[in-house]
Design a protein around this motif. Structure first.
Motif, PDB file in Angstrom:
ATOM      1  N   ILE A  74      88.520  43.285 -10.663  1.00 19.22           N
ATOM      2  CA  ILE A  74      88.593  41.988 -10.001  1.00 19.22           C
ATOM      3  C   ILE A  74      88.939  42.248  -8.541  1.00 19.22           C
ATOM      4  CG2 ILE A  74      89.812  39.777  -9.903  1.00 19.22           C
ATOM      5  CD1 ILE A  74      90.524  40.328 -12.925  1.00 19.22           C
ATOM      6  N   ALA A  75      88.167  41.672  -7.627  1.00 15.31           N
ATOM      7  CA  ALA A  75      88.397  41.916  -6.198  1.00 15.31           C
ATOM      8  C   ALA A  75      88.247  40.637  -5.397  1.00 15.31           C
ATOM      9  CB  ALA A  75      87.418  42.967  -5.678  1.00 15.31           C
ATOM     10  N   SER A  76      89.244  40.360  -4.553  1.00 17.65           N
ATOM     11  CA  SER A  76      89.139  39.217  -3.639  1.00 17.65           C
ATOM     12  C   SER A  76      87.960  39.457  -2.700  1.00 17.65           C
ATOM     13  CB  SER A  76      90.436  39.046  -2.844  1.00 17.65           C
ATOM     14  OG  SER A  76      90.761  40.218  -2.124  1.00 17.65           O
ATOM     15  N   GLY A  77      87.313  38.365  -2.319  1.00 19.61           N
ATOM     16  CA  GLY A  77      86.129  38.475  -1.473  1.00 19.61           C
ATOM     17  C   GLY A  77      84.860  38.684  -2.269  1.00 19.61           C
ATOM     18  N   THR A  78      84.986  39.207  -3.472  1.00 22.78           N
ATOM     19  CA  THR A  78      83.834  39.404  -4.352  1.00 22.78           C
ATOM     20  C   THR A  78      83.882  38.420  -5.511  1.00 22.78           C
ATOM     21  OG1 THR A  78      83.751  41.746  -3.805  1.00 22.78           O
ATOM     22  CG2 THR A  78      82.619  41.072  -5.817  1.00 22.78           C
ATOM     23  N   ASP A  79      85.018  38.366  -6.192  1.00 21.60           N
ATOM     24  CA  ASP A  79      85.157  37.518  -7.371  1.00 21.60           C
ATOM     25  C   ASP A  79      85.761  36.151  -7.052  1.00 21.60           C
ATOM     26  OD1 ASP A  79      84.170  39.378  -9.393  1.00 21.60           O
ATOM     27  OD2 ASP A  79      85.891  40.579  -8.809  1.00 21.60           O
ATOM     28  N   PHE A  80      86.423  36.026  -5.917  1.00 17.46           N
ATOM     29  CA  PHE A  80      86.969  34.747  -5.452  1.00 17.46           C
ATOM     30  C   PHE A  80      87.180  34.852  -3.945  1.00 17.46           C
ATOM     31  CE2 PHE A  80      90.428  37.443  -6.854  1.00 17.46           C
ATOM     32  CZ  PHE A  80      91.358  37.369  -5.820  1.00 17.46           C
ATOM     33  N   LEU A  81      87.191  33.702  -3.293  1.00 19.03           N
ATOM     34  CA  LEU A  81      87.294  33.684  -1.828  1.00 19.03           C
ATOM     35  C   LEU A  81      88.743  33.591  -1.357  1.00 19.03           C
ATOM     36  CD1 LEU A  81      84.352  31.275  -0.971  1.00 19.03           C
ATOM     37  CD2 LEU A  81      84.380  33.772  -0.908  1.00 19.03           C
ATOM     38  N   VAL A  82      89.009  34.305  -0.269  1.00 16.17           N
ATOM     39  CA  VAL A  82      90.322  34.264   0.379  1.00 16.17           C
ATOM     40  C   VAL A  82      90.077  33.957   1.848  1.00 16.17           C
ATOM     41  CG1 VAL A  82      92.368  35.608   0.949  1.00 16.17           C
ATOM     42  CG2 VAL A  82      91.221  35.973  -1.224  1.00 16.17           C
ATOM     43  N   PRO A  83      90.652  32.919   2.447  1.00 18.73           N
ATOM     44  CA  PRO A  83      91.226  31.795   1.740  1.00 18.73           C
ATOM     45  C   PRO A  83      90.132  31.023   1.007  1.00 18.73           C
ATOM     46  CG  PRO A  83      91.117  31.316   4.094  1.00 18.73           C
ATOM     47  CD  PRO A  83      90.583  32.693   3.888  1.00 18.73           C
ATOM     48  N   PRO A  84      90.388  30.142   0.140  1.00 22.02           N
ATOM     49  CA  PRO A  84      91.591  29.359  -0.063  1.00 22.02           C
ATOM     50  C   PRO A  84      92.548  29.943  -1.103  1.00 22.02           C
ATOM     51  CG  PRO A  84      89.851  28.399  -1.384  1.00 22.02           C
ATOM     52  CD  PRO A  84      89.262  29.583  -0.652  1.00 22.02           C
ATOM     53  N   VAL A  85      92.110  30.938  -1.879  1.00 21.63           N
ATOM     54  CA  VAL A  85      92.928  31.403  -3.002  1.00 21.63           C
ATOM     55  C   VAL A  85      94.165  32.142  -2.514  1.00 21.63           C
ATOM     56  CG1 VAL A  85      92.984  32.915  -5.023  1.00 21.63           C
ATOM     57  CG2 VAL A  85      90.982  31.494  -4.596  1.00 21.63           C
ATOM     58  N   THR A  86      95.321  31.730  -3.034  1.00 22.39           N
ATOM     59  CA  THR A  86      96.581  32.411  -2.772  1.00 22.39           C
ATOM     60  C   THR A  86      97.242  32.877  -4.065  1.00 22.39           C
ATOM     61  OG1 THR A  86      97.798  30.316  -2.773  1.00 22.39           O
ATOM     62  CG2 THR A  86      97.022  31.140  -0.627  1.00 22.39           C
ATOM     63  N   THR A  87      96.744  32.380  -5.215  1.00 21.50           N
ATOM     64  CA  THR A  87      97.286  32.771  -6.521  1.00 21.50           C
ATOM     65  C   THR A  87      96.147  33.219  -7.418  1.00 21.50           C
ATOM     66  OG1 THR A  87      99.111  31.202  -6.343  1.00 21.50           O
ATOM     67  CG2 THR A  87      98.576  31.995  -8.552  1.00 21.50           C
ATOM     68  N   LEU A  88      96.320  34.391  -8.022  1.00 19.46           N
ATOM     69  CA  LEU A  88      95.332  34.936  -8.956  1.00 19.46           C
ATOM     70  C   LEU A  88      95.974  35.056 -10.333  1.00 19.46           C
ATOM     71  CD1 LEU A  88      92.659  36.358  -9.736  1.00 19.46           C
ATOM     72  CD2 LEU A  88      93.699  38.498  -8.928  1.00 19.46           C
ATOM     73  N   ASN A  89      95.357  34.406 -11.326  1.00 17.81           N
ATOM     74  CA  ASN A  89      95.791  34.522 -12.716  1.00 17.81           C
ATOM     75  C   ASN A  89      94.754  35.322 -13.495  1.00 17.81           C
ATOM     76  OD1 ASN A  89      98.062  32.834 -12.317  1.00 17.81           O
ATOM     77  ND2 ASN A  89      96.789  31.017 -12.564  1.00 17.81           N
ATOM     78  N   VAL A  90      95.211  36.359 -14.182  1.00 15.49           N
ATOM     79  CA  VAL A  90      94.336  37.174 -15.024  1.00 15.49           C
ATOM     80  C   VAL A  90      94.921  37.135 -16.427  1.00 15.49           C
ATOM     81  CG1 VAL A  90      93.384  39.476 -15.426  1.00 15.49           C
ATOM     82  CG2 VAL A  90      93.771  38.689 -13.076  1.00 15.49           C
ATOM     83  N   ASN A  91      94.173  36.580 -17.370  1.00 18.01           N
ATOM     84  CA  ASN A  91      94.676  36.467 -18.736  1.00 18.01           C
ATOM     85  C   ASN A  91      93.523  36.266 -19.721  1.00 18.01           C
ATOM     86  OD1 ASN A  91      94.052  33.610 -18.714  1.00 18.01           O
ATOM     87  ND2 ASN A  91      95.911  33.319 -17.518  1.00 18.01           N
ATOM     88  N   THR A  92      93.833  36.247 -20.985  1.00 16.80           N
ATOM     89  CA  THR A  92      92.875  36.019 -22.070  1.00 16.80           C
ATOM     90  C   THR A  92      91.662  36.944 -21.942  1.00 16.80           C
ATOM     91  OG1 THR A  92      93.567  33.706 -21.875  1.00 16.80           O
ATOM     92  CG2 THR A  92      91.870  34.184 -23.486  1.00 16.80           C
ATOM     93  N   LEU A  93      91.918  38.223 -21.728  1.00 11.49           N
ATOM     94  CA  LEU A  93      90.836  39.203 -21.631  1.00 11.49           C
ATOM     95  C   LEU A  93      90.306  39.545 -23.021  1.00 11.49           C
ATOM     96  CD1 LEU A  93      92.351  41.676 -18.991  1.00 11.49           C
ATOM     97  CD2 LEU A  93      90.791  39.763 -18.600  1.00 11.49           C
ATOM     98  N   ASN A  94      89.044  39.971 -23.073  1.00 16.44           N
ATOM     99  CA  ASN A  94      88.493  40.430 -24.349  1.00 16.44           C
ATOM    100  C   ASN A  94      88.174  41.926 -24.334  1.00 16.44           C
ATOM    101  OD1 ASN A  94      86.042  40.590 -22.962  1.00 16.44           O
ATOM    102  ND2 ASN A  94      85.336  38.609 -23.717  1.00 16.44           N
ATOM    103  N   GLN A  95      88.531  42.596 -23.254  1.00 13.55           N
ATOM    104  CA  GLN A  95      88.415  44.048 -23.152  1.00 13.55           C
ATOM    105  C   GLN A  95      89.208  44.521 -21.936  1.00 13.55           C
ATOM    106  OE1 GLN A  95      84.367  45.439 -21.995  1.00 13.55           O
ATOM    107  NE2 GLN A  95      83.882  43.262 -22.127  1.00 13.55           N
ATOM    108  N   ALA A  96      89.383  45.826 -21.850  1.00  7.84           N
ATOM    109  CA  ALA A  96      90.176  46.410 -20.770  1.00  7.84           C
ATOM    110  C   ALA A  96      89.498  46.224 -19.413  1.00  7.84           C
ATOM    111  CB  ALA A  96      90.411  47.894 -21.028  1.00  7.84           C
TER     112      ALA A  96
END
Length: 192
Positions: A74-96
């Motif tokens: 997971i990488a900012s700028g690729t998977d989500f934009l900064v700004p506006p994102v200041t909080t990243l939640n990573v959960n409920t994964l189905n693999q490593a």
């Protein structure tokens, strides 16, 4: 002159007979059939993209949430934009989370304060080569908070949290960390 014409006709006839023999040979028919199948597969597959990639992160306001298949990292700028994102939640994964060598498992870089909440469940993070498990970096002033749970294995640092100027760095982790450098490296390069 007559003999020359006769030899040419005989040579042409022999070439035709050899060509017929090659066409009727089982190997030729198999090669022709496989070539046709391969050409058809290339034609129908041309231009398609792979469907088995990581799941998209969802952004609502200043919060990005990444769930499901995040195996490529997971990488900012690729998977989500900064700004506006200041909080990243990573959960409920189905693999490593197991990106390619020298790629961080989670990388969140910003010019303002950031928070990472990562719960990898039973899957964990496996960053090989020089990759860090979690890399949180503020290139400016702002606080960094990393709350994580799960196993982290990294060739670089398990968790790297670094503020370039002023800010408070807080790291809370539950689980095992195995790293090639530091398990947790938290640094404030400025004052504060």
């Amino acid at each position: 002159m007559h003999n020359r014409k006769a030899r040419r006709r005989a040579a042409a006839l022999a070439r035709r007979e050899r060509a017929r023999a090659q066409i009727s040979a089982p190997g030729f028919l198999r090669a022709a059939a496989l070539g046709t199948v391969a050409a058809g597969a290339m034609m129908f597959g041309y231009g398609r993209t792979a469907q088995a990639g990581p799941d998209a992160c969802i952004t609502v306001g200043n919060v990005a949430t990444c769930q499901g298949n995040q195996s490529a990292g997971i990488a900012s700028g690729t998977d989500f934009l900064v700004p506006p994102v200041t909080t990243l939640n990573v959960n409920t994964l189905n693999q490593a989370i197991a990106p390619a060598a020298n790629v961080d498992g989670i990388n969140f870089t910003s010019t303002t304060g950031i928070t990472i909440n990562a719960d990898t469940g039973p899957f964990g993070i496996n960053a090989s080569g020089t990759g860090n498990g979690i890399n949180a970096y503020v290139n400016g002033s702002g606080n960094i908070t990393v709350n994580s749970s799960g196993t982290v294995t990294a060739g670089g640092d398990g968790i790297l949290a670094d503020v370039a100027n002023n800010g408070i760095v807080t790291v809370n982790h539950t689980g095992n960390i195995t790293a090639g450098r530091y398990g947790v490296f938290a640094e404030n390069d400025g004052i504060g």
